[in-house]
Enzyme design. Structure first.
Site, PDB file in Angstrom:
ATOM      1  N   CYS A 183       0.838  -1.216   0.000  1.00  0.00           N
ATOM      2  CA  CYS A 183       0.000   0.000   0.000  1.00  0.00           C
ATOM      3  C   CYS A 183       0.872   1.266   0.000  1.00  0.00           C
ATOM      4  O   CYS A 183       1.512   1.556  -0.997  1.00  0.00           O
ATOM      5  CB  CYS A 183      -0.972  -0.048   1.174  1.00  0.00           C
ATOM      6  SG  CYS A 183      -2.360   1.086   0.968  1.00  0.00           S
TER       7      CYS A 183
ATOM      8  N   HIS B 103      -3.592  -5.640   1.061  1.00  0.00           N
ATOM      9  CA  HIS B 103      -2.916  -5.887   2.335  1.00  0.00           C
ATOM     10  C   HIS B 103      -2.895  -7.373   2.702  1.00  0.00           C
ATOM     11  O   HIS B 103      -3.826  -7.833   3.365  1.00  0.00           O
ATOM     12  CB  HIS B 103      -3.637  -5.119   3.452  1.00  0.00           C
ATOM     13  CG  HIS B 103      -3.437  -3.642   3.392  1.00  0.00           C
ATOM     14  ND1 HIS B 103      -2.419  -3.007   4.066  1.00  0.00           N
ATOM     15  CD2 HIS B 103      -4.117  -2.680   2.732  1.00  0.00           C
ATOM     16  CE1 HIS B 103      -2.487  -1.704   3.832  1.00  0.00           C
ATOM     17  NE2 HIS B 103      -3.506  -1.479   3.025  1.00  0.00           N
TER      18      HIS B 103
ATOM     19  N   GLU C 276      -1.185  -8.698   5.004  1.00  0.00           N
ATOM     20  CA  GLU C 276      -1.076  -8.826   6.464  1.00  0.00           C
ATOM     21  C   GLU C 276      -2.432  -8.740   7.153  1.00  0.00           C
ATOM     22  O   GLU C 276      -2.544  -9.047   8.333  1.00  0.00           O
ATOM     23  CB  GLU C 276      -0.103  -7.769   7.019  1.00  0.00           C
ATOM     24  CG  GLU C 276      -0.655  -6.368   7.204  1.00  0.00           C
ATOM     25  CD  GLU C 276      -0.740  -5.551   5.917  1.00  0.00           C
ATOM     26  OE1 GLU C 276      -0.584  -6.127   4.815  1.00  0.00           O
ATOM     27  OE2 GLU C 276      -0.986  -4.322   6.005  1.00  0.00           O
TER      28      GLU C 276
END
Lengths: 78, 210
Positions: B86, B192, B194
């Site tokens: 990002c 993302h 994560e």
């Protein structure tokens, strides 16, 4: 010495701020063909020699203030 | 393996990336934006998402010129892997380690939703799951990948497109969601991973990402 750096988004890119303002103005029948929004940066540099100072202002602009992929600039002495 | 995780003022995904790194069994080395670091102290660096330096000037512009990124550039030159997520993607583009730039979404809105991306070219360093399609969350206002035509053609020809969006959610040219450098050790994406490690998070396609 002071320098004014005018930075505008390149024409090929969608300028969302400019478009929003343009749409608003035209909703109120202002007859705006195009509105583009950029930024104006004032640099006050320590160098007193005009040529050296301008060289430095251009260096700062091209290395940091500007992304040439998406923006263009003009510089003026203030 | 020691993994460096960079934090700038305004980074807000660094702790999520720390958790992801630990979940994969790696040791985390926190890296602060003001400090250069010994490039031999880590095997990999992750530049997480957020709003580094408040997105002032341009997204990622000031972060890209910070001391820590000078070391990240040195590390990338050695062939060690660097991942951007990002805002990390925006920063890596601004450093010149990756081609192109991320500009405002074509519809002008911030998007925050789950999306599907497809692997186009792979790298041995990241995204190690066997899945070709990954369902991951995105959250960005400036995620539209842009490069001029010659640059874009070069990215395609050199196999530098990492991921494409299955559905173009932000106006990215050629549906690009992630790119790599030519050597494929520096790679970044807007979604993302994560935030998608375990099923309780809504999806686990981000596991085995590093």
């Amino acid at each position: 010495m002071k320098w004014g750096i005018k930075i505008l988004p390149r024409e090929v890119l969608l300028d969302t701020q400019g478009r929003a303002v343009q749409d608003y103005l035209n909703q109120n029948s202002q007859g705006v063909n195009q509105c583009r929004i950029g930024k104006y940066i004032v640099l006050d540099l320590k160098q007193t020699d005009a040529a050296e100072s301008k060289k430095k202002a251009i260096e700062i602009t091209e290395q940091t203030l500007l992304n040439p992929l998406i923006e263009t600039y003009t510089i003026e002495s203030l | 393996m020691k993994v460096g995780v960079v934090t700038f003022p305004g980074t807000n995904c660094d702790q999520d990336v720390v958790k992801m790194t630990q979940a994969h069994g790696y040791e985390v080395v926190p890296l602060w934006h003001k400090d250069r670091f010994d490039i031999n102290s880590v095997k990999m660096v992750i530049v997480p998402g957020g709003f580094s330096y408040g997105d002032y000037l341009r997204c990622g512009a000031l972060a890209a010129r910070s001391p820590v990124m000078a070391s990240v550039k040195d590390l990338a030159k050695t062939g060690r892997p660097v991942l951007g997520i990002c805002n990390g993607f925006q920063i890596l583009c601004e450093t010149g380690l990756l081609p192109g730039v991320l500009v405002r979404n074509d519809h002008g809105h911030f998007i925050d939703k789950w999306t599907v991306i497809e692997t186009v070219n792979s790298t041995s360093h990241f995204s190690k799951s066997d899945k070709k399609k990954l369902r991951l969350p995105v959250a960005h206002g400036e995620g539209r990948f842009y490069a001029d035509k010659p640059e874009l053609d070069k990215i395609e020809e050199q196999g530098q497109v990492w991921f494409r969006y299955a559905e173009n959610i932000n106006g990215s040219l050629n549906n690009i969601a992630g790119v790599m450098n030519k050597e494929k050790n520096v790679a970044a994406l807007m979604p993302h991973p994560e935030r998608a490690l375990f099923d309780w998070m809504g999806g686990s396609d981000g596991f085995k990402f590093i």
